[in-house]
Write an enzyme that holds these catalytic residues in place. Structure first.
Site, PDB file in Angstrom:
ATOM      1  N   SER A 126       5.239  51.355  57.037  1.00 10.89           N
ATOM      2  CA  SER A 126       4.393  52.449  57.561  1.00 10.89           C
ATOM      3  C   SER A 126       3.011  52.305  57.572  1.00 10.89           C
ATOM      4  O   SER A 126       2.145  52.225  58.422  1.00 10.89           O
ATOM      5  CB  SER A 126       4.650  53.904  56.961  1.00 10.89           C
ATOM      6  OG  SER A 126       5.943  53.952  57.238  1.00 10.89           O
ATOM      7  N   ASP A 167      13.992  58.058  55.436  1.00  8.74           N
ATOM      8  CA  ASP A 167      14.656  56.834  55.314  1.00  8.74           C
ATOM      9  C   ASP A 167      15.596  56.393  54.366  1.00  8.74           C
ATOM     10  O   ASP A 167      16.404  55.284  53.977  1.00  8.74           O
ATOM     11  CB  ASP A 167      13.305  55.447  55.435  1.00  8.74           C
ATOM     12  CG  ASP A 167      12.809  55.721  56.676  1.00  8.74           C
ATOM     13  OD1 ASP A 167      13.279  56.130  57.923  1.00  8.74           O
ATOM     14  OD2 ASP A 167      11.716  55.419  56.663  1.00  8.74           O
ATOM     15  N   LYS A 227      18.056  57.938  64.618  1.00 11.22           N
ATOM     16  CA  LYS A 227      17.113  56.681  64.255  1.00 11.22           C
ATOM     17  C   LYS A 227      17.656  55.439  64.712  1.00 11.22           C
ATOM     18  O   LYS A 227      18.099  55.352  66.039  1.00 11.22           O
ATOM     19  CB  LYS A 227      17.695  56.444  62.576  1.00 11.22           C
ATOM     20  CG  LYS A 227      16.928  57.919  61.920  1.00 11.22           C
ATOM     21  CD  LYS A 227      15.480  57.959  62.139  1.00 11.22           C
ATOM     22  CE  LYS A 227      14.702  57.161  61.124  1.00 11.22           C
ATOM     23  NZ  LYS A 227      13.180  57.013  60.994  1.00 11.22           N
ATOM     24  N   ARG A 247      18.576  49.891  57.464  1.00  8.91           N
ATOM     25  CA  ARG A 247      18.638  50.351  56.237  1.00  8.91           C
ATOM     26  C   ARG A 247      20.338  50.652  55.723  1.00  8.91           C
ATOM     27  O   ARG A 247      20.572  50.840  54.708  1.00  8.91           O
ATOM     28  CB  ARG A 247      18.168  51.808  56.126  1.00  8.91           C
ATOM     29  CG  ARG A 247      16.651  51.615  56.457  1.00  8.91           C
ATOM     30  CD  ARG A 247      15.583  52.705  55.784  1.00  8.91           C
ATOM     31  NE  ARG A 247      14.360  52.715  56.525  1.00  8.91           N
ATOM     32  CZ  ARG A 247      13.278  51.806  55.648  1.00  8.91           C
ATOM     33  NH1 ARG A 247      13.691  51.266  54.662  1.00  8.91           N
ATOM     34  NH2 ARG A 247      12.251  51.731  56.323  1.00  8.91           N
TER      35      ARG A 247
END
Length: 440
Positions: free
Chosen positions: A26, A324, A351, A400
């Protein structure tokens, strides 16, 4: 099963020692984008070298910024970004492909908003299925035009507005990407642009903008910028990514005898909700702030194997701080006694894949009961969990999800296979190598 499926073998020993994780994704995106907007040359280090961040680098290069970031021996990117400043971005020769990066697409909408150029944003198959209306709606109130006007999916063509308006906007959801787009547009508006949120979201933008000379207010559920402001270049070191650290922490918690310290990682309170969640589950985990980069705290996370984990409840108002990390936390919950409840998880349907479905499907393969009920995800754990042989997990191309199911093999009793495992290049290309470095 995909040709790039990977066989994941159980670890041969405990995880011990100290390690650094790659730069925060980020913050890396924002460092590149804000430096491109600024007047002058910014010096950046610790930038994550991943496919997502390279999408942002490619985008600002198309728009006229000069990016000279080189790969370091530790795998990070370091170098300079010379921004377009008051001259503004140039009209790109073609559409901007944001790849798989929702952050790139949504933040660029705010970056482009104050400039009278026409830019088409697109992405890969996955990104073209993700919602964009949440960002276009407030930007249209500021004077930006989008084609198609009611579009909720890429590709979308944006035409900026040179006399962009300051607004006060009550966001319908806690979203750092929505908030950032509005704030970046507001940098060039005459007056105060205010974004109110129903719950706290990541605040990296509010903490970083003052480093580039923008008067900013960073509250718990409110963020403001004063414009118009000429942004100036800044020097920035990106700390380690706590979302990547969460996977190492989970492995250490579940692998008997493990004792791991993750160094130089961001300890922003909006990003370490997974630590608070693991604490509630009884995990032996703690963090220690060692310094600040600008206003961003960084330091260490120390985690040890924990024999008895318990289920817990994560309220919806805390969801944004673990957005996340829900997949890996659900995997840890599968090893805890009792039921773990993640409240208000509907955002996970939008997502890189439908993460709620992916989590439930994967846990079912492991023999764990997991289900969705009234926008809540529930996982009934088994402290004596033993995996059946021959498991093949589908990552759905989501980085992820892929790393979560890799932990099933690394920390489990039998090898597993994970499809499309190369998708981890989006955020943590050396995940397996880093885990193996810690094996004692």
């Amino acid at each position: 099963m995909s040709n790039d499926a990977k066989m994941i073998e159980p670890l041969s020993g405990a995880l011990t020692g100290e390690i650094k994780v790659p730069g925060d994704k980020s913050i890396s995106h924002r460092a590149v984008l804000l430096s491109a907007m600024a007047e002058g040359t910014s010096h950046l280090s610790g930038v994550l070298d991943s496919e997502d961040v390279r999408s942002s680098i490619s985008a600002v290069t198309q728009l006229g910024a000069k990016v000279d970031l080189k790969k370091c021996t530790d795998g990070s990117l370091e170098g300079t970004v010379t921004g377009w400043g008051q001259a503004g971005p140039v009209q790109p020769e073609s559409s901007i492909d944001c790849g798989n990066s929702g952050t790139t697409a949504r933040l660029l909408m705010g970056v482009l908003a104050p400039w009278p150029i026409e830019v088409t944003l697109t992405g890969d198959d996955s990104l073209r299925q993700r919602p964009m209306r949440r960002n276009t709606a407030p930007l249209m109130k500021m004077g930006v035009q989008f084609k198609p006007a009611e579009a909720d999916r890429l590709p979308i063509t944006e035409t900026g507005c040179s006399d962009i308006r300051a607004i006060t906007y009550d966001a319908p959801m806690a979203s750092a990407q929505l908030k950032t787009a509005v704030l970046l547009a507001g940098v060039y508006a005459d007056g105060t642009t205010t974004l109110n949120e129903p719950a706290p979201s990541r605040n990296h933008t509010e903490l970083m903008l003052p480093e580039y000379g923008v008067p900013t207010t960073a509250g718990t559920r409110v963020a403001k910028v004063e414009g118009p402001t000429v942004m100036h270049a800044s020097d920035l070191k990106v700390p380690g990514d706590p979302s990547s650290a969460a996977f190492l922490c989970a492995a250490a918690l579940l692998k008997r005898g493990s004792d791991v310290v993750v160094r130089d990682v961001s300890l922003n309170s909006a990003r370490i909700g997974f630590v608070r969640t693991l604490e509630r589950m009884g995990a032996n985990i703690s963090e220690h702030i060692e310094g600040y980069e600008g206003k961003e705290p960084y330091g260490t996370i120390h985690v040890k194997f924990t024999d008895a984990l318990r289920g817990c409840e994560i309220p919806s108002q805390h969801f944004a701080s673990i957005l996340d990390e829900v997949p890996v936390l659900a995997f840890v919950a599968a090893h805890a006694r009792g039921v773990t409840v993640f409240r208000g998880v509907s955002e996970l349907h939008n997502k890189e894949t439908d993460r709620v479905k992916a989590i439930i499907d994967g846990l079912e393969l492991m023999g764990i009961d997991a289900w969705e009920e009234a926008e809540n995800l529930l996982v009934e754990g088994n402290p004596n969990l033993q995996l059946p042989c021959g498991l093949v997990f589908n990552s759905y191309g989501d980085h992820r999800i892929a790393m979560t199911w890799a932990l099933a093999g690394l920390c489990g009793n039998t090898p597993v296979q994970v499809s499309d495992f190369d998708c981890i290049a989006v955020s943590y290309p050396n995940f397996i190598k880093n885990i193996q470095k810690l094996v004692s």
